[in-house]
Design an enzyme around this catalytic site. Structure first.
Site, PDB file in Angstrom:
ATOM      1  N   SER A 109       0.826  -1.206   0.000  1.00  0.00           N
ATOM      2  CA  SER A 109       0.000   0.000   0.000  1.00  0.00           C
ATOM      3  C   SER A 109       0.869   1.268   0.000  1.00  0.00           C
ATOM      4  O   SER A 109       0.369   2.340  -0.291  1.00  0.00           O
ATOM      5  CB  SER A 109      -0.925   0.004   1.211  1.00  0.00           C
ATOM      6  N   CYS A 131       3.628  -6.259  10.266  1.00  0.00           N
ATOM      7  CA  CYS A 131       3.499  -5.059   9.430  1.00  0.00           C
ATOM      8  C   CYS A 131       4.887  -4.756   8.913  1.00  0.00           C
ATOM      9  O   CYS A 131       5.865  -4.823   9.669  1.00  0.00           O
ATOM     10  CB  CYS A 131       2.961  -3.887  10.266  1.00  0.00           C
TER      11      CYS A 131
END
Lengths: 269, 269
Positions: free
Chosen positions: A14, A188
């Site tokens: 992203s 993450c």
């Protein structure tokens, strides 16, 4: 026509976080060409709905397939959690690696008591993706997860060794450390930059960095498919982003660990 | 055909922060209909480039003009800083209010020593928008600005009175308080929720909340244009967002200060 093994690996995220995976791929597979796409115009995905994330992901996969990639690496936990199945479907038969599958496997391999902690964005935690991936391999494993929405902005602010970050990490780890976990998955791609601080705050816990574990999984999958590039001493790296915002170069280079060249802007919307 | 004064005010933001401005408008102008657009699928704008922000803004303005609004309120500092002139151009002759113009005017009215601090996102600070708006009215005013990229995520995490937030605010305010400022502009629509904490950390400084000052400016502009709605005891409020993410309701209601109803999803991309 390019020989299949000479085609690039397509890596996407992203935003810039996936560059930690690119960095690990460059180190583990130094002969591979890489095409990266970071959706910096619409980052972050971690706070968006499933439908929106699926829509954005389909656009990115189309773009990378247009570059004749030989494999796809989902270098974004949120996308892997929410749209991993869609990516595999669109990819046809080519290898698809993702940070969640790789991280889950590595966590099980490294944990002794199979009591595993996971830190990630809210969407990843709420999708329960690591617990599902780990339980698919070992239904007895015990998973505790913690959403850490402040860690991404703290990393991007560059406060990697700051009291505010230490206090925030301490707050987020409190419920995890109350459980007897022996392994913590950094769920993450921003979090590898916090490894030194996390090691200080949780010295007895094994940290699973999904960037290096994903690179390892990519090496295995490409080898199994006969797709490893073995004669390419000067590999080609291309970086596409949907926006080149303020401080992009600085932040990107912090993630990649080297200078960022050949960045092109490419709007998908 | 709807009488001009009965048409709604169009308010927009990159996300939910603009709801603090809607709240102030509801209190100041309780007879007005309001249409809100929050670009939650592409939030935050504060880290994106000028070209991308202008493109997204044009899409939102088109959407609101389609709702026959009588005035536009730019309830986002980043948009006001980067694309305010484009909004005014697209709006034709109708009143356009924005948080920066309103905040700059209020800061000058309230400061005694004309030594003014501004806290905002990185893009707003780098666009130098408050300094330009204040200097246009008083070239002698002295402005010191500080980018505070962590405050938005802290507000959205709900850590409004948390040690981490206090420490972060202290760090950000340090260079501002070293100057003899007497007034501090909250240059981001998320920051009004941090007012109690900011008052504790900077007790001798006057805080300028751009939500209430923008509502005040809107009341004046609508009055001057003969567009005030004076007979509408049950106003219509419509909220459009480009995504309805996790916790949207909770966060939105915290900003709006009341329950959020009639939310519709509307994709612009």
């Amino acid at each position: 026509m390019i020989a299949p093994a000479n085609r690039p690996i397509g890596v996407f995220d992203s935003g810039v976080g996936g560059l930690t995976v690119v960095r690990a791929l460059m180190e583990r597979l130094p002969m591979e060409n890489i095409v990266y796409f970071g959706d910096t115009a619409r980052v972050p995905y971690g706070v968006k709905s499933r439908a929106t994330i699926e829509h954005f992901t389909a656009q990115i996969v189309d773009f990378l397939l247009g570059h004749e990639v030989k494999a796809l690496v989902v270098a974004c936990n949120t996308i892997a959690a929410v749209a991993g199945h869609k990516v595999r479907h669109s990819a046809g038969g080519m290898p698809v690696l993702d940070v969640i599958a790789a991280g889950a496997q590595a966590a099980l391999a490294q944990s002794r008591n199979h009591h595993i902690g996971v830190i990630a964005t809210s969407t990843t935690v709420n999708a329960n993706a690591y617990a599902r991936a780990i339980h698919a391999q070992n239904p007895q494993a015990r998973i505790v997860s913690q959403a850490c929405p402040l860690l991404v902005p703290l990393v991007e602010e560059g406060w990697l060794d700051h009291d505010v970050t230490r206090l925030t990490v301490r707050e987020y780890l409190k419920p995890l450390l109350a459980d007897p976990i022996d392994t913590l998955v950094l769920g993450c791609t921003h979090y590898p930059l916090l490894k030194p601080l996390l090691k200080q705050e949780a010295p007895h816990i094994t940290l699973v960095d999904s960037a290096t574990t994903t690179a390892e999984a990519a090496a295995r999958a490409l080898g199994a498919a006969g797709l490893l590039n073995s004669d390419n001493p000067a590999p080609d790296y291309r970086f596409y982003v949907s926006d080149i915002p303020l401080r992009f170069q600085t932040i990107g280079e912090r993630f990649l660990g080297r200078s960022l060249e050949q960045i092109e802007m490419m709007s998908l919307g």
